[in-house]
Design an enzyme around this catalytic site. Structure first.
Site, PDB file in Angstrom:
ATOM      1  N   GLY A  38       0.814  -1.211   0.000  1.00 62.40           N
ATOM      2  CA  GLY A  38       0.000   0.000   0.000  1.00 62.40           C
ATOM      3  C   GLY A  38       0.849   1.264   0.000  1.00 62.40           C
ATOM      4  N   ALA A  76      -6.237  -6.534   3.430  1.00 56.98           N
ATOM      5  CA  ALA A  76      -4.802  -6.811   3.418  1.00 56.98           C
ATOM      6  C   ALA A  76      -4.533  -8.236   2.938  1.00 56.98           C
ATOM      7  CB  ALA A  76      -4.221  -6.603   4.814  1.00 56.98           C
ATOM      8  N   THR A 119     -12.417 -13.096  -3.518  1.00 56.76           N
ATOM      9  CA  THR A 119     -12.054 -13.100  -4.931  1.00 56.76           C
ATOM     10  C   THR A 119     -12.887 -14.111  -5.703  1.00 56.76           C
ATOM     11  OG1 THR A 119     -10.254 -13.555  -6.504  1.00 56.76           O
ATOM     12  CG2 THR A 119     -10.214 -14.768  -4.428  1.00 56.76           C
ATOM     13  N   TYR A 143      -3.586 -18.612  -4.500  1.00 59.45           N
ATOM     14  CA  TYR A 143      -4.238 -17.366  -4.092  1.00 59.45           C
ATOM     15  C   TYR A 143      -5.721 -17.601  -3.823  1.00 59.45           C
ATOM     16  CZ  TYR A 143      -6.695 -12.943  -4.658  1.00 59.45           C
ATOM     17  OH  TYR A 143      -7.546 -11.873  -4.492  1.00 59.45           O
ATOM     18  N   ASN A 172     -12.046  -8.055 -11.367  1.00 56.34           N
ATOM     19  CA  ASN A 172     -11.265  -6.966 -11.935  1.00 56.34           C
ATOM     20  C   ASN A 172     -11.744  -5.613 -11.444  1.00 56.34           C
ATOM     21  OD1 ASN A 172      -9.514  -8.460 -14.047  1.00 56.34           O
ATOM     22  ND2 ASN A 172     -11.578  -9.244 -14.385  1.00 56.34           N
ATOM     23  N   PHE A 210      -2.020 -11.477 -24.549  1.00 53.84           N
ATOM     24  CA  PHE A 210      -1.720 -12.901 -24.385  1.00 53.84           C
ATOM     25  C   PHE A 210      -2.757 -13.756 -25.120  1.00 53.84           C
ATOM     26  CE2 PHE A 210       0.246 -10.793 -20.736  1.00 53.84           C
ATOM     27  CZ  PHE A 210       1.553 -11.262 -20.856  1.00 53.84           C
TER      28      PHE A 210
END
Length: 329
Positions: A38, A76, A119, A143, A172, A210
């Site tokens: 951060g 965090a 997520t 993750y 996103n 990509f």
């Protein structure tokens, strides 16, 4: 009396915008951030910044003992999928382990409401259609697994200790504060929209695309981009919903944009060409990832204000033009 909140990771991209939304509503905010990822300058005046790491039990206890708290927002975390596959144990220690420490401290200090920035990487590589809350959880990265572990810990904390939690899953985050106070500044930058903007502004020689042979209309990957201010609003609405019990919500606009559509949007908004080259696909990239937010819309009334890609890009471009070095100056 003003409500009082703790925001971990509040000096990061989405966390800082949530702090701004809380301050705009007259709340009192304390930000706990290690500043490893951060930025001190991303914490707006009016919020108190405590520089510290969640792995430091003494700091965590001291912060939470200074209650009462009307809620904790937890941002965090490390969040790079590729990095998590190179060093999975780091993600389990820093994301899941620190998440466990925070949840335990919240329980011990009487916190009753907890909102997790989760997520949509929980869902791995789904086949077709928008992701909703019925999509099976099958993380395809360390993750995603580390965030799922935190969600499961929160479920047990609710069952055993009554901690009410909201888990918000999104892909996103994009754009910047419409008032121009905050923006996106990752080191290194990995998000598509700022990378495209940097290519347009001449800050990188070319943008790597990509793959252009996916099963999509123009051959490039399609993703769902949600404005960061809309995400902040979703966190606040989820917090209010906790009075009725714990929830999990997927967040998205319900439709996606391809890499080429993002490139063309930056060119339209910025009036500059974007130099790019097509390179090989990245391993594991699915052709389409779009999230359905029907449940949060029904239960809280949340709707994204920024529904047009050009409008999202415009806020990001404005901030990046005015802050060429990000928060560094």
């Amino acid at each position: 009396m003003a409500q009082r909140f703790l925001v971990t990771g509040g000096a990061g991209f989405v966390g800082s915008h949530l702090v701004a939304a809380l301050l705009d509503r007259g709340a009192e905010c304390v930000v706990l951030d290690s500043l490893v990822l951060g930025h001190r300058a991303a914490v707006l005046p009016g919020a108190r910044l405590i520089e510290g790491d969640l792995s430091d039990a003494a700091v965590l206890d001291a912060v939470l003992a200074d209650g009462p708290w009307d809620g904790v927002f937890h941002f965090a975390a490390r969040s790079l999928v590729g990095e998590s596959m190179r060093d999975p144990m780091r993600y389990f220690i820093e994301n899941a382990g620190n998440g466990a420490r925070l949840i335990d401290a919240c329980i011990r200090h009487g916190v009753q409401r907890f909102v997790l920035s989760s997520t949509a990487a929980l869902f791995g590589r789904p086949a077709d259609g928008p992701l909703d809350e019925s999509t099976p959880v099958e993380p395809a990265s360390a993750y995603g697994e580390s965030k799922w572990m935190i969600e499961r810990m929160l479920a047990w904390a609710g069952q055993v200790h009554g901690l009410r939690s909201a888990c918000l899953r999104y892909f996103n985050a994009a754009g910047a504060d419409p008032a121009g106070r905050l923006g996106e500044d990752h080191r290194p930058e990995t998000h598509l929209i700022p990378l495209v903007i940097d290519a347009a502004l001449g800050r990188r020689d070319t943008l790597d695309v990509f793959g252009n042979d996916f099963d999509t209309p123009d051959g490039t990957c399609i993703r769902d981009y949600v404005h960061v201010a809309d995400l902040a609003e979703a966190h606040l609405r989820a917090l209010a919903r906790l009075d009725q019990g714990s929830v999990s919500y997927n967040l998205g606009t319900g439709h996606g944009h391809s890499v080429m559509e993002v490139i063309r949007a930056v060119e339209r908004v910025g009036g500059r060409p974007v130099p790019f080259r097509v390179v090989g696909r990245r391993a594991g990239d699915p052709p389409v990832l779009v999230a359905s937010s029907a449940r949060i819309a029904t239960e809280t009334g949340w709707q994204p204000r920024f529904t047009k890609l050009d409008d999202i890009v415009a806020t990001a471009l404005r901030w990046r033009e005015l802050h060429p070095n990000g928060y560094a100056g």
